[in-house]
Design a protein around this motif. Structure first.
Motif, PDB file in Angstrom:
ATOM      1  N   LYS A   7      -7.766  18.387  39.066  1.00 20.42           N
ATOM      2  CA  LYS A   7      -8.003  19.673  38.406  1.00 20.42           C
ATOM      3  C   LYS A   7      -7.053  19.860  37.229  1.00 20.42           C
ATOM      4  O   LYS A   7      -7.456  20.316  36.156  1.00 20.42           O
ATOM      5  CB  LYS A   7      -7.810  20.814  39.415  1.00 20.42           C
ATOM      6  CG  LYS A   7      -8.947  20.984  40.389  1.00 20.42           C
ATOM      7  CD  LYS A   7      -8.661  22.058  41.418  1.00 20.42           C
ATOM      8  CE  LYS A   7      -8.563  23.403  40.749  1.00 20.42           C
ATOM      9  NZ  LYS A   7      -8.393  24.507  41.725  1.00 20.42           N
ATOM     10  N   ILE A  10      -8.079  17.652  34.233  1.00 19.57           N
ATOM     11  CA  ILE A  10      -9.225  18.207  33.504  1.00 19.57           C
ATOM     12  C   ILE A  10      -8.778  19.389  32.643  1.00 19.57           C
ATOM     13  O   ILE A  10      -9.143  19.490  31.462  1.00 19.57           O
ATOM     14  CB  ILE A  10     -10.335  18.626  34.493  1.00 19.57           C
ATOM     15  CG1 ILE A  10     -10.955  17.381  35.125  1.00 19.57           C
ATOM     16  CG2 ILE A  10     -11.407  19.463  33.800  1.00 19.57           C
ATOM     17  CD1 ILE A  10     -11.864  17.660  36.302  1.00 19.57           C
ATOM     18  N   LYS A  11      -7.976  20.290  33.209  1.00 18.61           N
ATOM     19  CA  LYS A  11      -7.481  21.443  32.446  1.00 18.61           C
ATOM     20  C   LYS A  11      -6.640  20.987  31.258  1.00 18.61           C
ATOM     21  O   LYS A  11      -6.715  21.558  30.171  1.00 18.61           O
ATOM     22  CB  LYS A  11      -6.628  22.347  33.335  1.00 18.61           C
ATOM     23  CG  LYS A  11      -7.399  23.127  34.345  1.00 18.61           C
ATOM     24  CD  LYS A  11      -6.431  23.980  35.165  1.00 18.61           C
ATOM     25  CE  LYS A  11      -7.106  24.681  36.308  1.00 18.61           C
ATOM     26  NZ  LYS A  11      -6.158  25.469  37.101  1.00 18.61           N
ATOM     27  N   THR A  12      -5.822  19.964  31.476  1.00 17.59           N
ATOM     28  CA  THR A  12      -4.938  19.475  30.420  1.00 17.59           C
ATOM     29  C   THR A  12      -5.734  18.874  29.269  1.00 17.59           C
ATOM     30  O   THR A  12      -5.447  19.148  28.098  1.00 17.59           O
ATOM     31  CB  THR A  12      -3.943  18.441  30.991  1.00 17.59           C
ATOM     32  OG1 THR A  12      -3.192  19.066  32.034  1.00 17.59           O
ATOM     33  CG2 THR A  12      -2.994  17.939  29.927  1.00 17.59           C
ATOM     34  N   VAL A  13      -6.740  18.079  29.581  1.00 21.90           N
ATOM     35  CA  VAL A  13      -7.577  17.481  28.530  1.00 21.90           C
ATOM     36  C   VAL A  13      -8.291  18.574  27.742  1.00 21.90           C
ATOM     37  O   VAL A  13      -8.356  18.524  26.502  1.00 21.90           O
ATOM     38  CB  VAL A  13      -8.578  16.472  29.136  1.00 21.90           C
ATOM     39  CG1 VAL A  13      -9.625  16.059  28.125  1.00 21.90           C
ATOM     40  CG2 VAL A  13      -7.841  15.259  29.670  1.00 21.90           C
ATOM     41  N   LYS A  14      -8.814  19.577  28.441  1.00 21.78           N
ATOM     42  CA  LYS A  14      -9.491  20.680  27.757  1.00 21.78           C
ATOM     43  C   LYS A  14      -8.521  21.439  26.849  1.00 21.78           C
ATOM     44  O   LYS A  14      -8.846  21.762  25.703  1.00 21.78           O
ATOM     45  CB  LYS A  14     -10.100  21.645  28.776  1.00 21.78           C
ATOM     46  CG  LYS A  14     -11.320  21.109  29.467  1.00 21.78           C
ATOM     47  CD  LYS A  14     -11.869  22.137  30.454  1.00 21.78           C
ATOM     48  CE  LYS A  14     -13.107  21.646  31.148  1.00 21.78           C
ATOM     49  NZ  LYS A  14     -13.659  22.654  32.076  1.00 21.78           N
ATOM     50  N   THR A  15      -7.329  21.718  27.358  1.00 22.71           N
ATOM     51  CA  THR A  15      -6.339  22.443  26.569  1.00 22.71           C
ATOM     52  C   THR A  15      -5.922  21.652  25.334  1.00 22.71           C
ATOM     53  O   THR A  15      -5.825  22.205  24.233  1.00 22.71           O
ATOM     54  CB  THR A  15      -5.095  22.764  27.427  1.00 22.71           C
ATOM     55  OG1 THR A  15      -5.507  23.551  28.546  1.00 22.71           O
ATOM     56  CG2 THR A  15      -4.039  23.504  26.638  1.00 22.71           C
ATOM     57  N   SER A  17      -7.643  19.360  23.802  1.00 20.02           N
ATOM     58  CA  SER A  17      -8.782  19.313  22.875  1.00 20.02           C
ATOM     59  C   SER A  17      -8.904  20.605  22.087  1.00 20.02           C
ATOM     60  O   SER A  17      -9.124  20.592  20.872  1.00 20.02           O
ATOM     61  CB  SER A  17     -10.076  19.058  23.639  1.00 20.02           C
ATOM     62  OG  SER A  17     -10.015  17.840  24.314  1.00 20.02           O
ATOM     63  N   GLN A  18      -8.763  21.728  22.778  1.00 17.22           N
ATOM     64  CA  GLN A  18      -8.850  23.027  22.104  1.00 17.22           C
ATOM     65  C   GLN A  18      -7.734  23.189  21.083  1.00 17.22           C
ATOM     66  O   GLN A  18      -7.958  23.717  19.985  1.00 17.22           O
ATOM     67  CB  GLN A  18      -8.799  24.155  23.137  1.00 17.22           C
ATOM     68  CG  GLN A  18     -10.019  24.222  24.014  1.00 17.22           C
ATOM     69  CD  GLN A  18      -9.841  25.140  25.198  1.00 17.22           C
ATOM     70  OE1 GLN A  18      -8.745  25.566  25.523  1.00 17.22           O
ATOM     71  NE2 GLN A  18     -10.941  25.442  25.870  1.00 17.22           N
ATOM     72  N   THR A  19      -6.541  22.724  21.422  1.00 18.35           N
ATOM     73  CA  THR A  19      -5.427  22.803  20.480  1.00 18.35           C
ATOM     74  C   THR A  19      -5.688  21.949  19.250  1.00 18.35           C
ATOM     75  O   THR A  19      -5.464  22.387  18.114  1.00 18.35           O
ATOM     76  CB  THR A  19      -4.118  22.353  21.161  1.00 18.35           C
ATOM     77  OG1 THR A  19      -3.871  23.201  22.288  1.00 18.35           O
ATOM     78  CG2 THR A  19      -2.945  22.421  20.212  1.00 18.35           C
ATOM     79  N   CYS A  49       0.613  22.833  29.704  1.00 19.09           N
ATOM     80  CA  CYS A  49      -0.464  23.049  30.670  1.00 19.09           C
ATOM     81  C   CYS A  49      -0.082  22.486  32.040  1.00 19.09           C
ATOM     82  O   CYS A  49      -0.272  23.142  33.069  1.00 19.09           O
ATOM     83  CB  CYS A  49      -1.751  22.406  30.166  1.00 19.09           C
ATOM     84  SG  CYS A  49      -3.168  22.676  31.236  1.00 19.09           S
TER      85      CYS A  49
END
Length: 61
Positions: A7, A10-15, A17-19, A49
């Motif tokens: 989990k 996944i959160k880290t990759v999303k964060t 990417s958004q950055t 994150c």
């Protein structure tokens, strides 16, 4: 523990990417993007994150 790692990853990759999208989007043209800034910002957001998600770890009995 494995569930937390998955989990958090996944959160880290999303964060990250958004950055990266936010930093890239702040440039007027793609050729003006400072890729060192994009990379360092994304890495820093990934570290933050992970550290923020440490509080979700539960002690095993």
């Amino acid at each position: 523990m494995k569930k937390w790692i998955k989990k958090t990853a996944i959160k880290t990759v999303k964060t990250m990417s958004q950055t990266a999208v936010g930093v890239i989007g702040s440039s007027l043209v793609l050729s003006a993007v400072d890729w060192n800034v994009v990379a360092s910002s994304a890495i820093l957001s990934g570290i933050v994150c992970v550290l923020m998600n440490v509080s979700q770890l539960k002690e095993e009995e």
